[in-house]
Design an enzyme around this catalytic site. Structure first.
Site, PDB file in Angstrom:
ATOM      1  CG  HIS A 153      -2.055   0.950   1.072  1.00  0.00           C
ATOM      2  ND1 HIS A 153      -1.959   2.289   1.364  1.00  0.00           N
ATOM      3  CD2 HIS A 153      -3.307   0.748   0.596  1.00  0.00           C
ATOM      4  CE1 HIS A 153      -3.115   2.860   1.087  1.00  0.00           C
ATOM      5  NE2 HIS A 153      -3.947   1.964   0.619  1.00  0.00           N
ATOM      6  CG  ASP A 181      -8.565  -4.676  -2.456  1.00  0.00           C
ATOM      7  OD1 ASP A 181      -9.774  -4.535  -2.232  1.00  0.00           O
ATOM      8  OD2 ASP A 181      -7.849  -3.781  -2.927  1.00  0.00           O
TER       9      ASP A 181
HETATM   10  N1  CMC Z   1       4.121  -7.604  -4.689  1.00  0.00           N
HETATM   11  C1  CMC Z   1       5.463  -7.538  -4.881  1.00  0.00           C
HETATM   12  N2  CMC Z   1       6.195  -6.415  -4.782  1.00  0.00           N
HETATM   13  C2  CMC Z   1       5.542  -5.282  -4.484  1.00  0.00           C
HETATM   14  C3  CMC Z   1       4.141  -5.271  -4.268  1.00  0.00           C
HETATM   15  C4  CMC Z   1       3.437  -6.484  -4.386  1.00  0.00           C
HETATM   16  N3  CMC Z   1       2.115  -6.528  -4.178  1.00  0.00           N
HETATM   17  N4  CMC Z   1       3.759  -4.005  -3.988  1.00  0.00           N
HETATM   18  C5  CMC Z   1       4.869  -3.251  -4.027  1.00  0.00           C
HETATM   19  N5  CMC Z   1       5.940  -4.013  -4.321  1.00  0.00           N
HETATM   20  C6  CMC Z   1       7.355  -3.585  -4.392  1.00  0.00           C
HETATM   21  C7  CMC Z   1       7.636  -2.901  -5.726  1.00  0.00           C
HETATM   22  O1  CMC Z   1       8.070  -3.828  -6.688  1.00  0.00           O
HETATM   23  C8  CMC Z   1       8.706  -1.924  -5.321  1.00  0.00           C
HETATM   24  O2  CMC Z   1       9.909  -2.629  -5.190  1.00  0.00           O
HETATM   25  P1  CMC Z   1      11.368  -1.930  -5.479  1.00  0.00           P
HETATM   26  O3  CMC Z   1      11.406  -0.720  -4.598  1.00  0.00           O
HETATM   27  O4  CMC Z   1      12.345  -2.991  -5.086  1.00  0.00           O
HETATM   28  O5  CMC Z   1      11.369  -1.616  -6.937  1.00  0.00           O
HETATM   29  C9  CMC Z   1       8.281  -1.477  -3.907  1.00  0.00           C
HETATM   30  O6  CMC Z   1       7.538  -2.585  -3.382  1.00  0.00           O
HETATM   31  C10 CMC Z   1       7.423  -0.232  -3.873  1.00  0.00           C
HETATM   32  O7  CMC Z   1       6.330  -0.444  -4.768  1.00  0.00           O
HETATM   33  P2  CMC Z   1       5.593   0.733  -5.523  1.00  0.00           P
HETATM   34  O8  CMC Z   1       4.858   0.165  -6.676  1.00  0.00           O
HETATM   35  O9  CMC Z   1       6.573   1.850  -5.786  1.00  0.00           O
HETATM   36  O10 CMC Z   1       4.605   1.221  -4.397  1.00  0.00           O
HETATM   37  P3  CMC Z   1       3.364   2.154  -4.634  1.00  0.00           P
HETATM   38  O11 CMC Z   1       3.113   2.851  -3.372  1.00  0.00           O
HETATM   39  O12 CMC Z   1       3.575   2.997  -5.843  1.00  0.00           O
HETATM   40  O13 CMC Z   1       2.188   1.119  -4.996  1.00  0.00           O
HETATM   41  C11 CMC Z   1       0.451  -0.471  -4.726  1.00  0.00           C
HETATM   42  C12 CMC Z   1       1.239   0.687  -4.087  1.00  0.00           C
HETATM   43  C13 CMC Z   1      -0.772  -0.759  -3.870  1.00  0.00           C
HETATM   44  C14 CMC Z   1      -0.026  -0.048  -6.119  1.00  0.00           C
HETATM   45  C15 CMC Z   1       1.362  -1.718  -4.816  1.00  0.00           C
HETATM   46  O14 CMC Z   1       1.747  -2.134  -3.535  1.00  0.00           O
HETATM   47  C16 CMC Z   1       0.699  -2.885  -5.571  1.00  0.00           C
HETATM   48  O15 CMC Z   1       0.789  -2.945  -6.794  1.00  0.00           O
HETATM   49  N6  CMC Z   1       0.015  -3.825  -4.835  1.00  0.00           N
HETATM   50  C17 CMC Z   1      -0.716  -4.901  -5.478  1.00  0.00           C
HETATM   51  C18 CMC Z   1      -2.084  -4.378  -5.910  1.00  0.00           C
HETATM   52  C19 CMC Z   1      -3.019  -4.174  -4.748  1.00  0.00           C
HETATM   53  O16 CMC Z   1      -3.167  -5.016  -3.877  1.00  0.00           O
HETATM   54  N7  CMC Z   1      -3.705  -3.011  -4.757  1.00  0.00           N
HETATM   55  C20 CMC Z   1      -4.718  -2.677  -3.739  1.00  0.00           C
HETATM   56  C21 CMC Z   1      -4.295  -1.557  -2.868  1.00  0.00           C
HETATM   57  S1  CMC Z   1      -5.372  -1.378  -1.425  1.00  0.00           S
HETATM   58  C22 CMC Z   1      -6.900  -0.929  -2.093  1.00  0.00           C
HETATM   59  C23 CMC Z   1      -6.930   0.478  -2.542  1.00  0.00           C
HETATM   60  O17 CMC Z   1      -7.182   1.345  -1.704  1.00  0.00           O
HETATM   61  O18 CMC Z   1      -6.705   0.715  -3.732  1.00  0.00           O
END
Ligand code: CMC
Length: 429
Positions: free
Chosen positions: A304, A361
């Protein structure tokens, strides 16, 4: 000085005001930055940008705190109803008995959908995703109810219409997609009961309301009701900032929510768990894939932007999931896989280092499956829950004295001035 930040560039200093929120969140006010220094700020994904002041929802991602209008979400999930929570978010305080009764009457009075809208539903291709249909139908509400939305009374009517009709439209789209007769809302049923009845009642098998199922839906919606400046809420605020009508702004929010990184994650989690189950249940492989930088796969329902600890909503959802399956005497193999996956991930160095925990989720899809909601309707369920939050945020932005049309800047990285080349002189690759 406490209330000014000084930035220095090439020997020259500039002072910028500090803004402090009621929970001591601090921001540097950069409104004057460009005029005084020529600089803009660069912050892709707005990860460190405060786009507004808001008194609706408070989150502390480090401590795992979520409060609506100051009230912890745990208390609301235990004691409140979705309708009451919606009122709280939209109006700023819990309703009195009389206010809640009046709100219920207004919701009932507006719960029917214009019969002409049925033909819209019927003409979407059968394979249409319900989120696409919902977004289009909410936008279409403006054509059916073109009244102005300027006085407080007109805005209240639009808000009530949305809350009442979105629920009816969601159930209607499900019925039509199955080729079943539409079930109309009943004034004697409460908000969540009514939805379940419209979804599952048939002339052949009358739907029997089960107290625990109704409560599970109530809590599911309370947990989704607002989450401050997330992707879809920002879409509502940004689209609304052009002073578009509320239906169009909410329709934009629904479209934004659809994405698998946002609300669409609840559908994506079940699809992922199903894939693991069908592949023999090897959940460790999913963890390995999620860590592989050459593989685009992510563990859905994990991670998140704000929470760097366990999502407080996920804690409640997990508990509710266990209780609901027990009460209904259901066994869902996907729950076992989810729990095992969570256990392995939470002990894994990659997930620990990246602060990746289950989000709302991760377990919500299993709750929805137990209620009987089909997988492609999961994100629609999220949208119905988030509606009061979107409305509250839209209202707040419209009343904000600091309101301005949303219009970020950019750092241009394209070619410097170049000139048109006639076709005959262009080089072929
Ligand atoms: N599985 C594996 N690696 C992950 C995941 C994941 N679910 N989420 C983040 N990472 C890693 C990502 O690869 C990155 O690694 P590095 O720094 O080594 O390159 C690091 O963690 C930071 O990730 P980010 O994408 O920069 O983080 P963000 O804050 O931009 O994205 C997120 C947040 C929710 C989009 C992401 O965690 C994700 O894609 N999660 C899976 C989808 C999901 O469950 N979404 C629902 C969110 S809760 C409901 C809502 O309110 O939307």
């Amino acid at each position: 000085m406490d209330d000014l930040v000084t930035i220095t560039y090439k020997g020259k200093s500039y002072q910028l005001p500090v803004i402090i929120g009621t929970e001591n969140e601090r921001a540097v006010d950069i409104l004057r930055l460009r005029n005084e220094t020529g600089f803009i700020t660069y912050d892709p994904g707005f990860a460190n940008t405060g786009a507004c002041k808001s008194s609706i929802t408070y989150m502390d991602g480090e401590k795992g705190i979520l409060r609506y209008r100051g009230i912890p979400v745990e208390e609301l999930a235990e004691k409140s109803s979705f309708k009451e929570t919606a009122y709280l978010l939209i109006n700023g305080q819990l309703p009195t008995e009389t206010e809640l009764r009046k709100f219920s009457i207004m919701l009932n009075d507006n719960s029917l959908v214009h019969e002409d809208m049925k033909t819209f539903f019927q003409n979407f291709p059968r394979a249409s995703h319900p989120m696409g249909i919902l977004s289009a139908m909410v936008n279409a509400l403006r054509s059916f109810y073109p009244e102005l939305q300027t006085s407080e009374e007109e805005i209240n009517l639009t808000v009530t219409r949305l809350l009442a009709k979105v629920r009816t439209m969601a159930a209607m789209s499900y019925k039509i997609s199955r080729g079943h007769t539409v079930v109309y809302p009943r004034p004697d049923l409460a908000y969540c009961e009514n939805f379940l009845n419209m979804m599952f009642n048939t002339p052949v098998t009358p739907y029997v309301l089960v107290k625990e199922v109704v409560r599970a839906l109530e809590v599911f919606w309370i947990l989704h009701a607002d989450h401050e400046q997330n992707c879809s809420t920002t879409a509502v605020r940004v689209v609304g900032s052009g002073r578009v009508n509320l239906y169009a702004a909410i329709s934009a929010g629904i479209s934004a929510l659809w994405g698998p990184l946002h609300g669409g994650a609840n559908q994506a989690v079940i699809e992922m768990l199903n894939e693991i189950y069908r592949g023999g249940g090897d959940y460790r492989k999913a963890v390995t894939r999620a860590k592989d930088k050459n593989d685009p796969f992510r563990l859905m329902g994990f991670g998140h932007r704000v929470y760097k600890t366990y999502d407080p909503r996920a804690k409640i959802m997990k508990r509710m999931c266990d209780n609901l399956l027990k009460t209904l005497n259901l066994k869902d193999p996907l729950l076992d896989i989810a729990k095992e996956l969570e256990e392995v991930a939470l002990k894994d160095a990659y997930f620990i280092d990246h602060n990746l925990y289950p989000n709302v989720d991760f377990y919500s899809g299993i709750v929805l499956r137990a209620i009987g909601i089909p997988t492609n309707m999961f994100t629609v369920m999220f949208a119905i829950g988030r509606l009061p939050g979107w409305i509250a945020q839209w209202k707040e932005s419209m009343d904000d004295p600091a309101w301005r049309i949303s219009r970020p800047r950019q750092i241009y990285t394209g070619p410097t001035e170049t000139h048109y080349v006639p076709m005959s002189e262009r080089q072929t690759a």
